[in-house]
Design a protein around this motif. Structure first.
Motif, PDB file in Angstrom:
ATOM      1  N   LEU A 123      10.376  -0.802  -1.054  1.00 22.42           N
ATOM      2  CA  LEU A 123       9.059  -1.232  -0.577  1.00 22.42           C
ATOM      3  C   LEU A 123       8.596  -2.504  -1.288  1.00 22.42           C
ATOM      4  O   LEU A 123       8.045  -3.414  -0.658  1.00 22.42           O
ATOM      5  N   VAL A 124       8.813  -2.555  -2.595  1.00 23.75           N
ATOM      6  CA  VAL A 124       8.430  -3.747  -3.365  1.00 23.75           C
ATOM      7  C   VAL A 124       9.221  -4.961  -2.877  1.00 23.75           C
ATOM      8  O   VAL A 124       8.663  -6.051  -2.660  1.00 23.75           O
ATOM      9  N   GLY A 125      10.527  -4.774  -2.678  1.00 23.03           N
ATOM     10  CA  GLY A 125      11.353  -5.874  -2.191  1.00 23.03           C
ATOM     11  C   GLY A 125      10.897  -6.369  -0.829  1.00 23.03           C
ATOM     12  O   GLY A 125      10.828  -7.584  -0.587  1.00 23.03           O
ATOM     13  N   ASN A 126      10.553  -5.417   0.068  1.00 21.65           N
ATOM     14  CA  ASN A 126      10.065  -5.798   1.395  1.00 21.65           C
ATOM     15  C   ASN A 126       8.743  -6.560   1.305  1.00 21.65           C
ATOM     16  O   ASN A 126       8.542  -7.567   1.986  1.00 21.65           O
ATOM     17  N   TYR A 145       0.839  -1.211   0.000  1.00 20.87           N
ATOM     18  CA  TYR A 145       0.000   0.000   0.000  1.00 20.87           C
ATOM     19  C   TYR A 145       0.875   1.263   0.000  1.00 20.87           C
ATOM     20  O   TYR A 145       0.558   2.262  -0.654  1.00 20.87           O
ATOM     21  N   ARG A 146       1.995   1.211   0.726  1.00 20.42           N
ATOM     22  CA  ARG A 146       2.864   2.393   0.841  1.00 20.42           C
ATOM     23  C   ARG A 146       3.454   2.813  -0.508  1.00 20.42           C
ATOM     24  O   ARG A 146       3.880   3.969  -0.670  1.00 20.42           O
ATOM     25  N   ILE A 147       3.484   1.891  -1.451  1.00 19.95           N
ATOM     26  CA  ILE A 147       4.019   2.220  -2.781  1.00 19.95           C
ATOM     27  C   ILE A 147       3.254   3.393  -3.385  1.00 19.95           C
ATOM     28  O   ILE A 147       3.822   4.222  -4.112  1.00 19.95           O
ATOM     29  N   PRO A 205       9.056   9.669 -10.435  1.00 19.17           N
ATOM     30  CA  PRO A 205      10.288   8.974 -10.860  1.00 19.17           C
ATOM     31  C   PRO A 205      11.437   9.160  -9.871  1.00 19.17           C
ATOM     32  O   PRO A 205      12.281   8.275  -9.716  1.00 19.17           O
ATOM     33  N   GLU A 206      11.474  10.337  -9.204  1.00 15.76           N
ATOM     34  CA  GLU A 206      12.556  10.603  -8.253  1.00 15.76           C
ATOM     35  C   GLU A 206      12.490   9.684  -7.032  1.00 15.76           C
ATOM     36  O   GLU A 206      13.467   9.534  -6.295  1.00 15.76           O
ATOM     37  N   GLN A 207      11.322   9.067  -6.808  1.00 15.72           N
ATOM     38  CA  GLN A 207      11.129   8.196  -5.635  1.00 15.72           C
ATOM     39  C   GLN A 207      11.235   6.708  -5.995  1.00 15.72           C
ATOM     40  O   GLN A 207      10.815   5.847  -5.243  1.00 15.72           O
ATOM     41  N   GLN A 208      11.837   6.432  -7.154  1.00 15.23           N
ATOM     42  CA  GLN A 208      11.932   5.054  -7.637  1.00 15.23           C
ATOM     43  C   GLN A 208      12.687   4.163  -6.664  1.00 15.23           C
ATOM     44  O   GLN A 208      12.297   3.013  -6.437  1.00 15.23           O
ATOM     45  N   LYS A 209      13.767   4.675  -6.052  1.00  9.99           N
ATOM     46  CA  LYS A 209      14.558   3.861  -5.130  1.00  9.99           C
ATOM     47  C   LYS A 209      13.720   3.437  -3.928  1.00  9.99           C
ATOM     48  O   LYS A 209      13.802   2.291  -3.461  1.00  9.99           O
ATOM     49  N   THR A 255      -2.279 -14.092  -1.472  1.00  7.55           N
ATOM     50  CA  THR A 255      -0.876 -13.701  -1.296  1.00  7.55           C
ATOM     51  C   THR A 255      -0.128 -13.672  -2.618  1.00  7.55           C
ATOM     52  O   THR A 255       0.640 -12.742  -2.889  1.00  7.55           O
ATOM     53  N   CYS A 256      -0.357 -14.682  -3.457  1.00  4.60           N
ATOM     54  CA  CYS A 256       0.316 -14.713  -4.768  1.00  4.60           C
ATOM     55  C   CYS A 256      -0.118 -13.532  -5.640  1.00  4.60           C
ATOM     56  O   CYS A 256       0.713 -12.938  -6.342  1.00  4.60           O
ATOM     57  N   LEU A 257      -1.404 -13.200  -5.598  1.00 10.06           N
ATOM     58  CA  LEU A 257      -1.899 -12.069  -6.387  1.00 10.06           C
ATOM     59  C   LEU A 257      -1.232 -10.773  -5.935  1.00 10.06           C
ATOM     60  O   LEU A 257      -0.766  -9.972  -6.770  1.00 10.06           O
ATOM     61  N   HIS A 258      -1.177 -10.559  -4.634  1.00 10.11           N
ATOM     62  CA  HIS A 258      -0.563  -9.328  -4.125  1.00 10.11           C
ATOM     63  C   HIS A 258       0.936  -9.296  -4.413  1.00 10.11           C
ATOM     64  O   HIS A 258       1.498  -8.238  -4.708  1.00 10.11           O
ATOM     65  N   MET A 259       1.569 -10.459  -4.347  1.00  7.48           N
ATOM     66  CA  MET A 259       2.995 -10.522  -4.674  1.00  7.48           C
ATOM     67  C   MET A 259       3.213 -10.163  -6.146  1.00  7.48           C
ATOM     68  O   MET A 259       4.167  -9.451  -6.496  1.00  7.48           O
ATOM     69  N   GLY A 260       2.332 -10.641  -7.017  1.00 10.06           N
ATOM     70  CA  GLY A 260       2.424 -10.304  -8.431  1.00 10.06           C
ATOM     71  C   GLY A 260       2.233  -8.818  -8.669  1.00 10.06           C
ATOM     72  O   GLY A 260       2.963  -8.205  -9.474  1.00 10.06           O
ATOM     73  N   LYS A 261       1.273  -8.217  -7.970  1.00 12.46           N
ATOM     74  CA  LYS A 261       1.029  -6.783  -8.122  1.00 12.46           C
ATOM     75  C   LYS A 261       2.228  -5.973  -7.641  1.00 12.46           C
ATOM     76  O   LYS A 261       2.579  -4.945  -8.233  1.00 12.46           O
ATOM     77  N   ALA A 262       2.840  -6.427  -6.537  1.00 15.85           N
ATOM     78  CA  ALA A 262       4.015  -5.726  -6.023  1.00 15.85           C
ATOM     79  C   ALA A 262       5.162  -5.798  -7.032  1.00 15.85           C
ATOM     80  O   ALA A 262       5.776  -4.777  -7.378  1.00 15.85           O
ATOM     81  N   ALA A 263       5.436  -6.994  -7.551  1.00 12.01           N
ATOM     82  CA  ALA A 263       6.552  -7.162  -8.502  1.00 12.01           C
ATOM     83  C   ALA A 263       6.332  -6.377  -9.783  1.00 12.01           C
ATOM     84  O   ALA A 263       7.286  -5.897 -10.405  1.00 12.01           O
ATOM     85  N   SER A 264       5.074  -6.215 -10.184  1.00  8.15           N
ATOM     86  CA  SER A 264       4.790  -5.519 -11.451  1.00  8.15           C
ATOM     87  C   SER A 264       5.146  -4.033 -11.391  1.00  8.15           C
ATOM     88  O   SER A 264       5.260  -3.382 -12.432  1.00  8.15           O
ATOM     89  N   GLN A 265       5.325  -3.499 -10.189  1.00 10.94           N
ATOM     90  CA  GLN A 265       5.627  -2.069 -10.057  1.00 10.94           C
ATOM     91  C   GLN A 265       7.064  -1.742 -10.471  1.00 10.94           C
ATOM     92  O   GLN A 265       7.387  -0.571 -10.710  1.00 10.94           O
ATOM     93  N   ILE A 266       7.929  -2.763 -10.538  1.00  7.69           N
ATOM     94  CA  ILE A 266       9.333  -2.563 -10.908  1.00  7.69           C
ATOM     95  C   ILE A 266       9.607  -3.368 -12.184  1.00  7.69           C
ATOM     96  O   ILE A 266       9.497  -4.602 -12.168  1.00  7.69           O
TER      97      ILE A 266
END
Length: 476
Positions: free
Chosen positions: A384-387, A367-369, A375-379, A408-419
């Motif tokens: 957050l995605v890694g965590n 959610y914090r993503i 773009p300046e906040q990419q790091k 859990t798998c769906l949320h993990m997929g959504k997190a990974a898709s951000q990077i």
């Protein structure tokens, strides 16, 4: 060489003797044995299988002799299974279990209309049913009626228990009833002792703790009923009555930390209801703050209470959603997110094998993503995605139950898709999601949580593998 031997000449082969059918008492004993085995495991697949087998045996007992005890125990176990968390049932399966539980407990209550154990469990089954029904479009009126019936039953239970307590006050709890044994009344004057002994299987005194438990359950049901209201006056009415019951439990000596948490729960439910109905937002904010103060009081009494730490995280999360909806400042929202993570992290440090807390930590990072879109906040987004992915993987490793894994798998997929660099991890998560039983229902991925408004990135949605996944899901 053949493994089979022919019978000696002159002798006929004998058929194995058929096992004698089990008696009613044998079936009940085995049902109790299965439940005790489930109790030893507490949760997990083995515990659930033992409870399910116990339910099946009680069903056989009811078919042979539809008396109170097997009906009561089957209804009680069906309710336990409906509320089972690890592994949980599908929502439709839960509703079926609850319906069967209510039916069994109603039949048991008809046989013994003053049995407080039966009435209490029936009220609990109705309360949980009301909660499920209210989430279904068009079932709100039925949910309200069911919740009100549960409240009426708890009122009756408390009256019966109070009467029994006044006749024979007991300040400390007695021995716990054995599985499969219900509490029944003593024989009245003039009754035949022989007949009474045939029906009475256990006697348990009503204690102050018994009265407190009933008051807390009554308050929770009234609080649920208040959450079904759309107008301020009705919502406040049921909330006030719920707080009256908790006040009465205080007079009976409820533990201060438990009282604080139950009052906090009632206040946060009220705040959530007012906020969702867009009624009195200023008042809702104040109730959120009061609720958090009560949880903090409980933590001062019991600093290592995982329940209190999780409750604090849940209330902070609800308050955070409220602040986002009503225009809280960016600094306030980021601070609130940090507080949510700190609460869940403290709880997880105390229970490092709790998959539910671990998944909540993943959700908080996901959610914090949304707070770091530039773009300046990419790091920051990458961290957050890694965590989030680490927490989700840990949750799956702790308890890979099918329904939890889908979410859990769906949320993990959504997190990974951000990077973009994690596209392969996103793809692997969605393959796992599908293998676990993930589906596309009315255009929505199963496991979607409306409280986590993070979607797949535009780049992921446009990728060939994602488009192919959609085609496969739509063809099913």
């Amino acid at each position: 060489m053949s493994r089979f031997k022919l019978p000696p000449k002159g002798k006929k082969a004998t058929k194995p003797e058929e096992a004698a059918p089990l008696s009613f008492d044998d079936i009940v004993d085995e049902a109790i044995n299965m439940e005790e085995k489930g109790d030893r495991y507490v949760d997990g697949d083995k515990a659930r299988r033992f409870y399910e087998r116990s339910c099946e045996l009680y069903a056989q007992a009811v078919a042979m002799n539809p008396e109170h005890d097997p009906l009561y125990n089957r209804g009680r176990l069906l309710l336990l299974l409906a509320e089972f968390r690890n592994p949980p049932y599908r929502p439709s399966e839960c509703r079926g279990l609850l319906e069967s539980s209510v039916n069994c407990l109603r039949r048991a209550a008809e046989l013994e209309p003053t049995n407080t154990d039966t009435l209490f469990n029936l009220a609990q089954a109705l309360r949980t049913s009301a909660e499920h029904l209210f989430s279904i479009d068009g079932q709100e009126p039925l949910a309200i009626a069911v919740a009100e019936e549960a409240c009426a039953l708890l009122e009756k239970v408390f009256a019966l228990q109070s009467e029994a307590y006044q006749r024979n006050p007991v300040d400390s709890a007695g021995s716990e009833p054995q599985p499969g044994v219900s509490t029944q009344q003593l024989p009245q004057d003039g009754d035949k002792i022989e007949e009474s002994l045939e029906s009475v299987t256990a006697i348990q005194s009503v204690t102050k703790d018994t009265l407190i438990d009933t008051l807390v359950a009554w308050a929770e049901t009234l609080s649920l009923r208040s959450s079904f209201c759309s107008d301020y006056a009705s919502c406040m009415h049921f909330h006030s009555v719920a707080m009256e019951k908790l006040k009465l439990s205080e007079a009976l000596g409820i533990e201060p930390a438990r009282l604080s948490l139950r009052c906090a729960d009632a206040l946060s439910t009220l705040a959530d209801t007012l906020a969702s109905n867009e009624v009195e937002p200023t008042t809702a904010a104040e109730y959120f703050k009061q609720s958090l103060a009560l949880v903090q009081r409980a933590l001062e009494i019991e600093p290592s209470s995982v329940e209190a730490l999780c409750d604090k995280g849940d209330i902070l999360w609800s308050f955070l959603a409220f602040q986002i909806k009503y225009g809280g400042s960016e600094a306030e929202i980021r601070t609130a997110f940090a507080d949510v993570v700190n609460s869940y992290t403290s709880a997880f440090q105390l229970e490092s094998q709790n998959a539910e807390i671990c998944a909540k930590l993943g959700d908080a990072q996901l959610y914090r993503i949304l707070l770091y879109p530039s773009p300046e906040q990419q790091k920051t987004r990458e961290v957050l995605v890694g965590n989030a992915i680490l927490y989700y993987k840990r949750a799956l490793a702790i308890s890979e139950t099918r329904i939890d894994a889908i979410r859990t798998c769906l949320h993990m997929g959504k997190a990974a898709s951000q990077i973009p660099e994690r596209d392969m991890e996103c793809r692997e998560a969605m393959i796992m999601w599908k293998k676990k039983g993930g589906k596309l229902v009315n255009g929505i991925f199963s496991g979607t949580d409306e409280d986590i408004p993070v979607d797949f990135s535009p780049a992921t949605k446009a990728s060939p593998w994602f488009q192919q996944l959609l085609v496969i899901l739509q063809s099913v």
